[in-house]
Design an enzyme around this catalytic site. Structure first.
Site, short mmCIF file in Angstrom:
data_model
loop_
_atom_site.label_atom_id
_atom_site.label_comp_id
_atom_site.label_asym_id
_atom_site.label_seq_id
_atom_site.Cartn_x
_atom_site.Cartn_y
_atom_site.Cartn_z
NE ARG A 59 -6.22 13.53 11.48
CZ ARG A 59 -7.03 12.88 12.33
NH1 ARG A 59 -8.22 12.48 11.94
NH2 ARG A 59 -6.63 12.64 13.57
CG HIS A 109 -11.46 6.97 18.86
ND1 HIS A 109 -11.40 8.23 19.41
CD2 HIS A 109 -12.47 6.35 19.52
CE1 HIS A 109 -12.34 8.37 20.34
NE2 HIS A 109 -12.98 7.22 20.44
CB SER A 177 -11.67 17.96 25.27
OG SER A 177 -12.29 17.02 24.38
CB ALA A 219 1.30 16.31 27.63
N1 APR Z 1 -0.56 19.21 26.78
C1 APR Z 1 -1.62 18.66 27.42
N2 APR Z 1 -2.91 18.80 27.01
C2 APR Z 1 -3.10 19.52 25.90
C3 APR Z 1 -2.05 20.12 25.18
C4 APR Z 1 -0.74 19.94 25.66
N3 APR Z 1 0.32 20.47 25.04
N4 APR Z 1 -2.60 20.78 24.11
C5 APR Z 1 -3.93 20.59 24.19
N5 APR Z 1 -4.24 19.85 25.25
C6 APR Z 1 -5.56 19.41 25.70
C7 APR Z 1 -6.65 20.42 25.45
O1 APR Z 1 -6.77 21.29 26.57
C8 APR Z 1 -7.88 19.52 25.32
O2 APR Z 1 -8.47 19.28 26.59
O3 APR Z 1 -5.90 18.27 24.94
C9 APR Z 1 -7.31 18.20 24.79
C10 APR Z 1 -7.63 17.96 23.32
O4 APR Z 1 -9.02 17.86 23.21
P1 APR Z 1 -9.67 17.47 21.80
O5 APR Z 1 -9.10 18.37 20.76
O6 APR Z 1 -11.14 17.41 22.03
O7 APR Z 1 -9.09 16.01 21.49
P2 APR Z 1 -9.56 14.65 22.13
O8 APR Z 1 -9.98 14.85 23.56
O9 APR Z 1 -8.49 13.67 21.87
O10 APR Z 1 -10.85 14.27 21.25
C11 APR Z 1 -11.47 13.03 21.55
O11 APR Z 1 -12.91 13.32 19.63
O12 APR Z 1 -13.21 14.01 17.49
C12 APR Z 1 -13.02 12.90 18.27
O13 APR Z 1 -12.10 10.89 17.56
C13 APR Z 1 -11.76 12.19 17.90
O14 APR Z 1 -10.31 10.96 19.37
C14 APR Z 1 -10.94 12.21 19.19
C15 APR Z 1 -11.99 12.45 20.25
#
Ligand code: APR
Length: 234
Positions: A59, A109, A177, A219
């Site tokens: 990563r 994180h 999310s 975004a």
């Molecule tokens: N523009 C805006 N939002 C987006 C896009 C985009 N192009 N692509 C994806 N998303 C949104 C998805 O709809 C989802 O709601 O981004 C979110 C990503 O969610 P996750 O994959 O769960 O990532 P995140 O919310 O950052 O996870 C939180 O979980 O596993 C742990 O430590 C890890 O920091 C991470 C935490």
């Protein structure tokens, strides 16, 4: 009346998706390819350090092939031009906010380009591969590990984050999310304190119902539009 509101912005993997970095919970995301129990817990690190170190090496290496997108750049512009304070609290471990020019950032994180000494607690910049047994430059123990907050560990900077939320006028959540606490609870903390809340996300998140306003879409489109609106009204 100039807009000097204090703004706290929470970002998640979604803000970096259009830069080419994988999110976690999409159908083909990181947690579809790897079990959290294998690569993101203290037990995993103790059980198979080589696997865990290699996961973060890959990563970290991926950062060399991506660049900030218009969403990161818009937030850097907001920090430069807004009259009030702008703080980014990011769940992301990439360096795209920094590379876009943002300065006021808290990585709750951890960060890929940092190493943590499991012996003395020192955290320092790290580039390239971080093999198990790498030696700490402070205490000289062979105890360096990825500076990533694993599940079951305490996120960084929580006091500063809670203080910032208490003093905020506006809380904006971008690209997350709402699946992981404590970050997922920030919107409720802010709302309970009378802070205005806005969600910018590709689709409704688990926490959408707690926000005063939600805008859904990529975004790289939503964030520049929102920043332009806010600065134009300043
Ligand atoms: N523009 C805006 N939002 C987006 C896009 C985009 N192009 N692509 C994806 N998303 C949104 C998805 O709809 C989802 O709601 O981004 C979110 C990503 O969610 P996750 O994959 O769960 O990532 P995140 O919310 O950052 O996870 C939180 O979980 O596993 C742990 O430590 C890890 O920091 C991470 C935490």
């Amino acid at each position: 009346m100039p807009d000097s509101r204090a703004i706290v912005i929470l970002t998640g993997a979604g803000i970096s998706a259009e830069s080419g970095l994988e999110t976690f919970r999409s159908a083909d995301g990181l947690w579809a390819q790897h079990r959290i129990e294998d690569v993101c817990t203290p037990e995993a690190l103790a059980r198979d350090p080589a696997l865990v170190h290699r996961f973060y090496d890959l990563r970290r290496a991926a950062l060399n092939n991506v660049a900030p997108n218009p969403a990161h750049e818009a937030l850097a512009r907001l920090e430069r031009e807004h009259r009030g304070s702008v703080l980014i609290v990011t769940q992301n471990v990439d360096d795209l906010h920094e590379r876009a020019g943002s300065r006021n950032i808290l990585h709750m994180h951890g960060a890929l380009n940092s190493a943590l000494c499991a012996a003395c607690g020192d955290r320092g910049p790290w580039q390239g591969s971080l093999p198990p047994g790498s030696v700490c430059s402070i205490c000289e123990a062979p105890s360096l590990r990825p500076d990533i907050v694993f599940f079951g560990e305490i996120p960084y900077e929580m006091e500063r984050i809670e203080e910032a939320l208490a003093g905020a006028d506006l809380f904006v959540s971008i690209g997350t999310s709402g699946a992981v606490y404590p970050a997922a609870g920030f919107v409720r903390m802010a709302g309970a304190l009378g802070v205005e809340t806005l969600e910018l996300n590709l689709e409704p998140s688990s926490g959408s119902g707690w926000f005063d306003e939600c805008r859904h879409g990529p975004a790289s489109r939503l964030v520049p539009v929102w920043v332009d609106e806010l600065l134009a009204a300043s």
